[in-house]
Design an enzyme around this catalytic site. Sequence first.
Site, PDB file in Angstrom:
ATOM      1  N   TYR A 140       0.819  -1.216   0.000  1.00 26.79           N
ATOM      2  CA  TYR A 140       0.000   0.000   0.000  1.00 26.79           C
ATOM      3  C   TYR A 140       0.850   1.263   0.000  1.00 26.79           C
ATOM      4  O   TYR A 140       0.405   2.314  -0.446  1.00 26.79           O
ATOM      5  CB  TYR A 140      -0.915   0.030   1.236  1.00 26.79           C
ATOM      6  CG  TYR A 140      -2.162  -0.807   1.112  1.00 26.79           C
ATOM      7  CD1 TYR A 140      -2.080  -2.188   0.962  1.00 26.79           C
ATOM      8  CD2 TYR A 140      -3.419  -0.219   1.153  1.00 26.79           C
ATOM      9  CE1 TYR A 140      -3.219  -2.955   0.859  1.00 26.79           C
ATOM     10  CE2 TYR A 140      -4.562  -0.984   1.055  1.00 26.79           C
ATOM     11  CZ  TYR A 140      -4.462  -2.347   0.907  1.00 26.79           C
ATOM     12  OH  TYR A 140      -5.598  -3.106   0.809  1.00 26.79           O
ATOM     13  N   ASP A 249     -11.954  -9.486   4.613  1.00 22.34           N
ATOM     14  CA  ASP A 249     -13.214  -9.596   3.852  1.00 22.34           C
ATOM     15  C   ASP A 249     -13.677 -11.045   3.816  1.00 22.34           C
ATOM     16  O   ASP A 249     -14.865 -11.343   3.962  1.00 22.34           O
ATOM     17  CB  ASP A 249     -13.031  -9.102   2.401  1.00 22.34           C
ATOM     18  CG  ASP A 249     -13.436  -7.636   2.237  1.00 22.34           C
ATOM     19  OD1 ASP A 249     -13.228  -6.859   3.188  1.00 22.34           O
ATOM     20  OD2 ASP A 249     -13.947  -7.274   1.157  1.00 22.34           O
TER      21      ASP A 249
HETATM   22  C1  IPM Z   1     -10.277  -1.724   3.848  1.00 18.21           C
HETATM   23  C2  IPM Z   1     -10.503  -1.210   2.458  1.00 18.21           C
HETATM   24  C3  IPM Z   1      -9.367  -0.277   2.097  1.00 18.21           C
HETATM   25  C4  IPM Z   1      -8.079  -1.078   2.154  1.00 18.21           C
HETATM   26  C5  IPM Z   1      -9.509   0.447   0.755  1.00 18.21           C
HETATM   27  C6  IPM Z   1     -10.823   1.178   0.636  1.00 18.21           C
HETATM   28  C7  IPM Z   1      -8.364   1.394   0.521  1.00 18.21           C
HETATM   29  O1  IPM Z   1     -10.625  -2.255   1.567  1.00 18.21           O
HETATM   30  O2  IPM Z   1     -10.214  -0.901   4.785  1.00 18.21           O
HETATM   31  O3  IPM Z   1     -10.173  -2.941   4.017  1.00 18.21           O
HETATM   32  O4  IPM Z   1      -7.742  -1.759   1.181  1.00 18.21           O
HETATM   33  O5  IPM Z   1      -7.412  -1.029   3.182  1.00 18.21           O
HETATM   34 MG    MG Z   2     -10.654  -4.147   2.472  1.00 19.33          MG
END
Ligand code: IPM
Ligand code: MG
Length: 354
Positions: A140, A249
């Site tokens: 990131y 997720d």
């Molecule tokens: C999360 C989201 C974020 C991430 C995105 C929106 C940048 O998916 O908080 O999990 O990837 O961290």
């Molecule tokens: Mg996410």
Amino acid sequence: MFRLACLPGDGIGQEVTTQALRVLAALKIKYNLDYTYRTGLIGGSAIDETGEPFPRETKELVAQSDAVFLGAVGGLKWDGPEKKVRPEQGLLAIRKELRLYANLRPVKCWPQLMEQAPFKKERIAEVDLLIVRELTGGAYFGARGTETIAGETRAFDTIAYSDKEIRRLVKIAFELARQRRKKVTSVDKANILDTSRLWRKIVLEEAVNYPDISLNHLYVDNCAMQLCLNPSQFDVLVTENTFGDILSDQASVLGGSLGMLPSASLGEGPALYEPVHGSAPDIAGQDLANPLAAILSVAMMLRLSWQQPEAAIAVERAVERVLNRGLRTADLWLPNYIRVGTSAMTDAVIAELS
Ligand code: IPM
Ligand code: MG
């Protein structure tokens, strides 16, 4: 006086933040919560107003706060490969600015929601896990770019971690495991990646300081499979940024809905609390969003930033009771349940609190 910064963001972020603040207000007198709050812009709505996803005013606001509550960012309006400025950059910028390196994402199976989860009951009944995701490093934030050389276009992202970055996160995971079932699973890809090999080395070094905690290591691909096959084996999962994004997720499905998942991001200054779900532009503004992830994020804030565990427990119990009463927002509704909207769900939580 506790200073709270509220950043509703985009889409349903606006609605669920409003509901979270209503719950907080309902607790104010009983738990003697002395606080003020100020609202700021982030994400797409900030781009519309100021051209930037994390404007200077918001930066100043959060710097002068004791905690930040965030709704969600993003939306179709600001999407597309041609867009140079994106709402998500606001989220990354605030994580970096506040050095929020430890992201806590608890997932538990709500017995009331077992029917909604696409898993066999006996497989998920005992699920109660905590993902501790590194949030300010890895791909990131690593060097990236796109270049065209001799007609060939190549893009790259880099994953980099220092021992210090790994160690401070791993310590948090071990400490949290001490308050839970005393088990840490470190997730990496040490058969391939150098960053993962360093990760594993640091985890093993730190483990010496936590002889009471049992530790195992899983490769991320195997972990993804184990989360489906035998999710109740997990207590605390600690992992790097991208792996944690994906696994959280995936794990959310075990809890019935992404709409039930709260999170806390801790760093050196004010902590940030937000529902794990996104801005869901397709249902925004229709009173359809599930406010419970935001409300449960308020509980995390009360516990971690406010040192008000009793108020936190009261919120969690109230959520349990509205689920017991059969109230469901659209994401969790099934025939024979009472379908309610965003604000009616919050009304019910508030009623249970008093
Ligand atoms: C999360 C989201 C974020 C991430 C995105 C929106 C940048 O998916 O908080 O999990 O990837 O961290
Ligand atoms: Mg996410």
